[in-house]
Motif scaffolding. Structure first.
Motif, PDB file in Angstrom:
ATOM      1  N   LEU A 218       0.760  -1.438   0.134  1.00 34.29           N
ATOM      2  CA  LEU A 218       0.007   0.240  -0.341  1.00 34.29           C
ATOM      3  C   LEU A 218       0.925   1.201  -0.263  1.00 34.29           C
ATOM      4  N   ALA A 219       1.800   1.373   1.390  1.00 35.90           N
ATOM      5  CA  ALA A 219       2.932   2.090   1.050  1.00 35.90           C
ATOM      6  C   ALA A 219       3.720   1.961  -0.245  1.00 35.90           C
ATOM      7  N   SER A 220       3.753   2.013  -0.780  1.00 36.60           N
ATOM      8  CA  SER A 220       4.777   1.760  -2.359  1.00 36.60           C
ATOM      9  C   SER A 220       4.148   2.118  -3.348  1.00 36.60           C
ATOM     10  N   THR A 501      -1.545  10.653   8.065  1.00 38.61           N
ATOM     11  CA  THR A 501      -1.832   9.569   8.892  1.00 38.61           C
ATOM     12  C   THR A 501      -1.471   7.995   8.786  1.00 38.61           C
ATOM     13  N   PHE A 502      -0.281   8.002   8.858  1.00 35.75           N
ATOM     14  CA  PHE A 502       1.044   6.633   8.546  1.00 35.75           C
ATOM     15  C   PHE A 502       1.392   6.522  10.254  1.00 35.75           C
ATOM     16  N   PRO A 503       2.344   8.044   9.827  1.00 38.73           N
ATOM     17  CA  PRO A 503       3.444   7.685  11.242  1.00 38.73           C
ATOM     18  C   PRO A 503       2.982   7.537  12.375  1.00 38.73           C
ATOM     19  N   PRO A 504       1.533   8.155  12.679  1.00 39.75           N
ATOM     20  CA  PRO A 504       1.319   7.645  14.545  1.00 39.75           C
ATOM     21  C   PRO A 504       0.473   6.045  14.261  1.00 39.75           C
ATOM     22  N   LEU A 505       0.257   6.127  12.925  1.00 42.57           N
ATOM     23  CA  LEU A 505       0.053   4.496  13.118  1.00 42.57           C
ATOM     24  C   LEU A 505       1.762   3.514  13.104  1.00 42.57           C
ATOM     25  N   PHE A 506       2.578   3.855  12.134  1.00 40.70           N
ATOM     26  CA  PHE A 506       3.865   2.843  13.214  1.00 40.70           C
ATOM     27  C   PHE A 506       3.527   2.755  13.633  1.00 40.70           C
ATOM     28  N   MET A 507       4.010   4.447  14.649  1.00 40.88           N
ATOM     29  CA  MET A 507       4.410   4.474  15.142  1.00 40.88           C
ATOM     30  C   MET A 507       2.965   3.834  16.815  1.00 40.88           C
ATOM     31  N   LEU A 508       2.227   3.706  16.844  1.00 46.25           N
ATOM     32  CA  LEU A 508       1.463   2.748  17.506  1.00 46.25           C
ATOM     33  C   LEU A 508       1.780   1.231  17.240  1.00 46.25           C
ATOM     34  N   GLY A 509       1.793   0.925  16.537  1.00 50.36           N
ATOM     35  CA  GLY A 509       2.242  -0.305  15.937  1.00 50.36           C
ATOM     36  C   GLY A 509       3.344  -0.791  16.236  1.00 50.36           C
ATOM     37  N   LEU A 510       4.594  -0.018  16.637  1.00 49.73           N
ATOM     38  CA  LEU A 510       5.867  -0.774  16.788  1.00 49.73           C
ATOM     39  C   LEU A 510       5.999  -0.327  18.558  1.00 49.73           C
ATOM     40  N   ASP A 511       5.363   0.494  19.159  1.00 52.06           N
ATOM     41  CA  ASP A 511       5.065   0.316  20.642  1.00 52.06           C
ATOM     42  C   ASP A 511       4.881  -0.727  21.096  1.00 52.06           C
ATOM     43  N   MET A 512       3.306  -1.324  20.754  1.00 46.85           N
ATOM     44  CA  MET A 512       2.710  -2.227  20.710  1.00 46.85           C
ATOM     45  C   MET A 512       3.447  -3.426  20.341  1.00 46.85           C
TER      46      MET A 512
END
Length: 600
Positions: A218-220, A501-512
């Motif tokens: 999706l990102a690519s 949109t993606f940065p907070p989602l990635f940050m949330l996924g990383l921390d989880m």
């Protein structure tokens, strides 16, 4: 808001040594480990190298392990880092302090990187060595690459004119603040996951490590679409500049030919492969853009708007009157879709996030990225907002999507157009370079197992396919000749996702992921996934991933979840509004596709 991270590796140790990773406790036996299918992260089928790995699963813990060691090696590397740019005045600020000798540090790094590559195939080592050869950029290079943007400053007046002074100023401030916060998040995420063994090369790689192949694709896809349309938009804007120069001088030229000229030029410029080499011309681009800003402000203050160009461009659709005195409004009462299109034109000012991981991938010390980005964001905010307010106050409803083309006097028009064509060509070259790298890494190296693009064979493939890339950009730029509406649409569909949109989602996924690992087995052996007590199919892992780590950390994760939801909602609104505005602008009389009539 501070970025809270739990330390995963407390001290570096050789890969062959058992490592008790902080926050990762458990038994040492991993022989009975099983990989559940289609889990939250247990999808990884190759060791961080989509272009060809050994087929062994790679755990999230292993990514974090090697990234931690890599950051510690970089922290110990105290050799001088030269960042080309800033000239004589700022040269000393683009270098790091020197402690110790280059030879000592080089030998130490060689030893560490030898461990990083242990057990890898010859093909993978070749690809990684090609990547490491690119890691030369410093923080000053980041500054130039982030600010090397042709559309950001010059559509700022159009964006403010679309919604009015009050919301325009407030939204520029709001977008700028969140752009910096989320840019810092991307840097933190990159530094927690990137290593020599498992390099993060593109934005999609971040999504791949955290969420799996679907997020990478999706990102690519969005990144490829955005970059190639950006190149097309710049070909279009440079074509408009060339057309104004030629037609204003009493001659005639087909508008499609004007765009074709810049596409052909880009095919030549696109042969440059290293971003470090681009920093040389990006240096000039930054100062030329500032020169255009200040000279066009002087021209605007001493001449009436370009009334004919404003009317032919149909910038705001049929709701705006192009007759009568200049109107400067606190809030512009035009249709909602046109106002939202103006808002998303603002997003272009902070749209560099989609290439942040690619820039960090070519940095010697990725942690220094924040330094270069911070300076760039301050410059962008101050100059763009000042320019937008100034031009709108003088030109009102006649403000063009490219402000320097709104000057009525031909000789003054020509100054802005001539300089903008230079900076536009540089920006298009940068976007084309990164856009094609994404294609090469994911398709040629990854899907087809092709050679590294820094190899001789890679050079040949790059040389042959670059003209094809620019030909597609030419078709886009010629097919949709409405810069203001098209830039708003691409901002809503692509740019907004990468920046907000993606940065907070990635940050949330990383921390989880990090917090969910706290009760799993510690990582000990490269290529072996530590045994886990549960999977993402179990509620217990979700609860531990979100609610553990302390009150502040939970609040940070909750905030990122809200940021992500707000980003998705805002992007959806933007897609509707900008798509509607593009339809209205074309219906209102924008130049036809592949025609000889210029839109300004």
């Amino acid at each position: 808001m501070p970025l809270y991270h739990r330390s995963v590796a407390s001290s570096p140790q050789p890969p062959s040594t058992t490592m008790d990773t902080s926050g990762l406790s458990g038994v040492a036996n991993t022989s009975d480990m099983k990989m559940p299918e289609k889990d939250f992260h247990d999808h990884v089928a190759q060791p961080g190298l989509p272009e060809g790995g050994d087929g062994k699963p790679t755990s999230f813990a292993e990514y974090v392990h090697w990234a931690t060691l890599r950051r510690q090696v970089e922290a110990a590397d105290s050799t001088v880092v030269h960042s080309k740019g800033f000239g004589v005045v700022f040269a000393k600020f683009g270098k790091e302090k020197e402690h110790g000798t280059d030879v000592e540090v080089h030998e130490a790094n060689e030893a560490n990187e030898s461990d990083d590559l242990r057990g890898m195939s010859e093909h993978d080592v070749e690809l990684l060595n090609a990547r490491r050869a690119l890691r030369q950029a410093g923080w000053a290079t980041v500054f130039y690459l982030v600010t090397c943007d042709i559309l950001g400053p010059f559509n700022a007046p159009f964006a403010i004119a679309s919604i009015g002074l009050t919301p325009g100023i407030l939204l520029y401030i709001l977008f700028g603040a969140f752009a910096f916060l989320f840019g810092a998040m991307l840097c933190k995420i990159f530094c927690r996951l990137d290593s020599v063994r498992f390099p993060i090369k593109t934005y999609g790689d971040l999504g791949y490590v955290i969420f799996g192949p679907a997020m990478r694709h999706l990102a690519s896809l969005l990144q490829t679409v955005q970059l190639i349309i950006n190149v097309g938009i710049i070909c279009l804007s440079n074509g408009q500049s060339l057309s104004q120069l030629v037609v204003g001088g009493g001659h005639s030229i087909c508008f499609t030919v004007c765009i074709l000229i810049w596409a052909l030029f880009g095919m030549v410029l696109g042969q440059v492969r290293s971003l470090q080499n681009f920093s040389i011309v990006a240096n000039a681009s930054v100062w030329l853009n500032l020169l255009i800003i200040f000279t066009s402000m002087g021209f605007v203050a001493n001449s009436p708007p370009n009334f004919a160009a404003a009317q032919s461009a149909a910038s705001f659709g049929t709701a705006v009157s192009y007759t009568g005195p200049i109107q400067v409004l606190s809030i512009n009462p035009i249709p909602v879709f046109a106002q939202v299109n103006g808002v998303f034109n603002m997003v272009f000012a902070y749209g560099g996030a989609m290439i942040f991981p690619e820039i960090m991938a070519e940095m010697r010390r990725p942690r220094d990225f924040i330094k270069g980005m911070a300076i760039a964001q301050v410059l962008i905010f101050c100059c763009y907002l000042m320019y937008g307010i100034f031009v709108y106050c003088f030109q009102g409803q006649y403000t063009l999507a490219l402000a320097y083309q709104g000057v009525s006097k031909y000789s003054w028009q020509s100054v802005g157009n001539a300089l903008a064509m230079i900076t536009g060509a540089i920006a298009a070259g940068l976007y084309g370079n990164i856009g094609f790298k994404i294609f090469y890494i994911n398709i040629i190296e990854g899907l087809f197992g092709g050679p590294a693009f820094m190899s001789v064979k890679g050079r040949i493939i790059w040389t042959v396919l670059i003209p094809v890339y620019w030909a597609i950009a030419f078709v886009i730029g010629t097919g949709v000749p409405a810069i203001g509406a098209l830039s708003g649409l691409i901002a809503a569909v692509c740019i907004f996702q990468f920046t907000y949109t993606f940065p907070p989602l990635f940050m949330l996924g990383l921390d989880m992921q990090l917090d969910a690992m706290t009760e799993d087995e510690a990582f000990t052996t490269p290529g072996v996934t530590p045994k886990r007590i549960d999977t993402w199919r179990d509620l217990s892992r979700w609860k531990r991933g979100f609610f553990s780590g302390g009150l502040k950390r939970v609040a940070f994760k909750a905030a990122n979840l809200l940021f992500f939801i707000a980003g998705v909602a805002t992007a959806g609104l933007g897609m509707w509004a900008t798509g509607t505005d593009l339809k209205e602008v074309i219906a209102a009389g924008a130049a036809s596709s592949f025609g000889c009539a210029a839109p300004v």
